[in-house]
Design a protein around this motif. Sequence first.
Motif, PDB file in Angstrom:
ATOM      1  N   ASN A 132       2.625  18.981 -13.302  1.00 25.61           N
ATOM      2  CA  ASN A 132       3.611  19.539 -14.227  1.00 25.61           C
ATOM      3  C   ASN A 132       3.013  19.713 -15.615  1.00 25.61           C
ATOM      4  O   ASN A 132       3.240  20.712 -16.290  1.00 25.61           O
ATOM      5  N   LEU A 133       2.242  18.707 -16.022  1.00 30.37           N
ATOM      6  CA  LEU A 133       1.619  18.760 -17.346  1.00 30.37           C
ATOM      7  C   LEU A 133       0.619  19.904 -17.420  1.00 30.37           C
ATOM      8  O   LEU A 133       0.592  20.659 -18.414  1.00 30.37           O
ATOM      9  N   GLU A 134      -0.168  20.056 -16.385  1.00 29.76           N
ATOM     10  CA  GLU A 134      -1.173  21.115 -16.369  1.00 29.76           C
ATOM     11  C   GLU A 134      -0.531  22.505 -16.384  1.00 29.76           C
ATOM     12  O   GLU A 134      -1.024  23.427 -17.042  1.00 29.76           O
ATOM     13  N   GLU A 135       0.581  22.625 -15.677  1.00 32.98           N
ATOM     14  CA  GLU A 135       1.276  23.913 -15.657  1.00 32.98           C
ATOM     15  C   GLU A 135       1.812  24.289 -17.020  1.00 32.98           C
ATOM     16  O   GLU A 135       1.732  25.437 -17.460  1.00 32.98           O
ATOM     17  N   LYS A 136       2.351  23.297 -17.714  1.00 32.84           N
ATOM     18  CA  LYS A 136       2.901  23.544 -19.049  1.00 32.84           C
ATOM     19  C   LYS A 136       1.780  23.935 -20.018  1.00 32.84           C
ATOM     20  O   LYS A 136       1.961  24.816 -20.866  1.00 32.84           O
ATOM     21  N   ILE A 137       0.655  23.267 -19.860  1.00 32.76           N
ATOM     22  CA  ILE A 137      -0.502  23.582 -20.719  1.00 32.76           C
ATOM     23  C   ILE A 137      -0.949  25.027 -20.489  1.00 32.76           C
ATOM     24  O   ILE A 137      -1.244  25.752 -21.438  1.00 32.76           O
ATOM     25  N   LYS A 138      -0.946  25.456 -19.244  1.00 33.65           N
ATOM     26  CA  LYS A 138      -1.333  26.833 -18.914  1.00 33.65           C
ATOM     27  C   LYS A 138      -0.408  27.843 -19.595  1.00 33.65           C
ATOM     28  O   LYS A 138      -0.850  28.852 -20.144  1.00 33.65           O
ATOM     29  N   VAL A 139       0.877  27.549 -19.544  1.00 33.32           N
ATOM     30  CA  VAL A 139       1.863  28.448 -20.161  1.00 33.32           C
ATOM     31  C   VAL A 139       1.536  28.654 -21.641  1.00 33.32           C
ATOM     32  O   VAL A 139       1.526  29.776 -22.139  1.00 33.32           O
ATOM     33  N   LYS A 144       0.840  -1.200   0.000  1.00 35.97           N
ATOM     34  CA  LYS A 144       0.000   0.000   0.000  1.00 35.97           C
ATOM     35  C   LYS A 144       0.876   1.251   0.000  1.00 35.97           C
ATOM     36  O   LYS A 144       0.589   2.235  -0.693  1.00 35.97           O
ATOM     37  N   LEU A 145       1.968   1.188   0.774  1.00 36.27           N
ATOM     38  CA  LEU A 145       2.905   2.313   0.809  1.00 36.27           C
ATOM     39  C   LEU A 145       3.498   2.568  -0.576  1.00 36.27           C
ATOM     40  O   LEU A 145       3.625   3.717  -1.021  1.00 36.27           O
ATOM     41  N   VAL A 146       3.858   1.478  -1.253  1.00 37.18           N
ATOM     42  CA  VAL A 146       4.430   1.606  -2.597  1.00 37.18           C
ATOM     43  C   VAL A 146       3.433   2.265  -3.544  1.00 37.18           C
ATOM     44  O   VAL A 146       3.790   3.163  -4.314  1.00 37.18           O
ATOM     45  N   VAL A 147       2.186   1.808  -3.472  1.00 33.02           N
ATOM     46  CA  VAL A 147       1.150   2.360  -4.346  1.00 33.02           C
ATOM     47  C   VAL A 147       0.936   3.847  -4.062  1.00 33.02           C
ATOM     48  O   VAL A 147       0.781   4.645  -4.992  1.00 33.02           O
ATOM     49  N   MET A 148       0.964   4.210  -2.779  1.00 39.75           N
ATOM     50  CA  MET A 148       0.769   5.609  -2.425  1.00 39.75           C
ATOM     51  C   MET A 148       1.905   6.479  -2.970  1.00 39.75           C
ATOM     52  O   MET A 148       1.691   7.617  -3.393  1.00 39.75           O
ATOM     53  N   GLN A 149       3.100   5.935  -2.960  1.00 44.79           N
ATOM     54  CA  GLN A 149       4.236   6.675  -3.517  1.00 44.79           C
ATOM     55  C   GLN A 149       4.072   6.851  -5.025  1.00 44.79           C
ATOM     56  O   GLN A 149       4.383   7.902  -5.581  1.00 44.79           O
ATOM     57  N   GLU A 150       3.628   5.795  -5.674  1.00 42.22           N
ATOM     58  CA  GLU A 150       3.380   5.875  -7.122  1.00 42.22           C
ATOM     59  C   GLU A 150       2.316   6.929  -7.413  1.00 42.22           C
ATOM     60  O   GLU A 150       2.438   7.706  -8.357  1.00 42.22           O
ATOM     61  N   LYS A 151       1.289   6.933  -6.603  1.00 44.11           N
ATOM     62  CA  LYS A 151       0.204   7.897  -6.779  1.00 44.11           C
ATOM     63  C   LYS A 151       0.738   9.323  -6.633  1.00 44.11           C
ATOM     64  O   LYS A 151       0.420  10.207  -7.429  1.00 44.11           O
ATOM     65  N   ALA A 152       1.587   9.521  -5.626  1.00 43.29           N
ATOM     66  CA  ALA A 152       2.164  10.849  -5.412  1.00 43.29           C
ATOM     67  C   ALA A 152       2.983  11.266  -6.627  1.00 43.29           C
ATOM     68  O   ALA A 152       2.947  12.416  -7.067  1.00 43.29           O
ATOM     69  N   LYS A 153       3.704  10.299  -7.182  1.00 47.20           N
ATOM     70  CA  LYS A 153       4.521  10.562  -8.363  1.00 47.20           C
ATOM     71  C   LYS A 153       3.643  11.022  -9.526  1.00 47.20           C
ATOM     72  O   LYS A 153       3.946  12.013 -10.191  1.00 47.20           O
ATOM     73  N   TRP A 154       2.535  10.330  -9.755  1.00 47.03           N
ATOM     74  CA  TRP A 154       1.647  10.657 -10.870  1.00 47.03           C
ATOM     75  C   TRP A 154       0.877  11.953 -10.626  1.00 47.03           C
ATOM     76  O   TRP A 154       0.594  12.696 -11.570  1.00 47.03           O
ATOM     77  N   ASP A 155       0.564  12.208  -9.355  1.00 46.33           N
ATOM     78  CA  ASP A 155      -0.091  13.477  -9.036  1.00 46.33           C
ATOM     79  C   ASP A 155       0.834  14.624  -9.440  1.00 46.33           C
ATOM     80  O   ASP A 155       0.407  15.626 -10.003  1.00 46.33           O
ATOM     81  N   ASN A 156       2.107  14.424  -9.159  1.00 44.78           N
ATOM     82  CA  ASN A 156       3.106  15.438  -9.498  1.00 44.78           C
ATOM     83  C   ASN A 156       3.255  15.575 -11.019  1.00 44.78           C
ATOM     84  O   ASN A 156       3.316  16.686 -11.547  1.00 44.78           O
ATOM     85  N   ASN A 157       3.326  14.433 -11.699  1.00 42.52           N
ATOM     86  CA  ASN A 157       3.432  14.443 -13.165  1.00 42.52           C
ATOM     87  C   ASN A 157       2.265  15.205 -13.780  1.00 42.52           C
ATOM     88  O   ASN A 157       2.443  15.980 -14.719  1.00 42.52           O
ATOM     89  N   LEU A 158       1.087  14.957 -13.247  1.00 38.75           N
ATOM     90  CA  LEU A 158      -0.121  15.597 -13.772  1.00 38.75           C
ATOM     91  C   LEU A 158      -0.068  17.104 -13.566  1.00 38.75           C
ATOM     92  O   LEU A 158      -0.413  17.880 -14.462  1.00 38.75           O
TER      93      LEU A 158
END
Length: 119
Positions: A105-112, A89-103
Amino acid sequence: MNYSIGQFSKLTNLSAPTLRYYEQEQLIVVSRDSGRRRYYTTEDIDWILFIKKLKDTGMPIKAIREYAVLRYQGDSTIKRRLAILENHKLVVMQEKAKWDNNLQNLEEKIKVYQHKLKK
DNA sequence: ATTCTGACA
DNA sequence: TGTCAGAA
């Protein structure tokens, strides 16, 4: 009720080769009939479904095997199984945090780009 | 017709 | 994971 590998394949949406592979990897123990043919039981359905869910969370086959082997050893291994799931579960939560961050970053670039085009 | 094992893409 | 061969 018992099922041939063909029937069980349709029931679980897993191909026959995949079912054989899972058996080889000790994810599931399968009985044989007099002709050495595999037969799966009604109980196997829920078990395979759970294996699929673990896979969906990204748990590697080796880890699922650890869990499966303990499961086949009975209730005395419940504490160890719980530990495996909690750790995963800890591993999955870390993965989720990683993807939340990726998302983000993507949204910020789109805004620019969107702001650039408004000019 | 269906499944088995082993080898291979 | 999927596919193929040769056997049961």
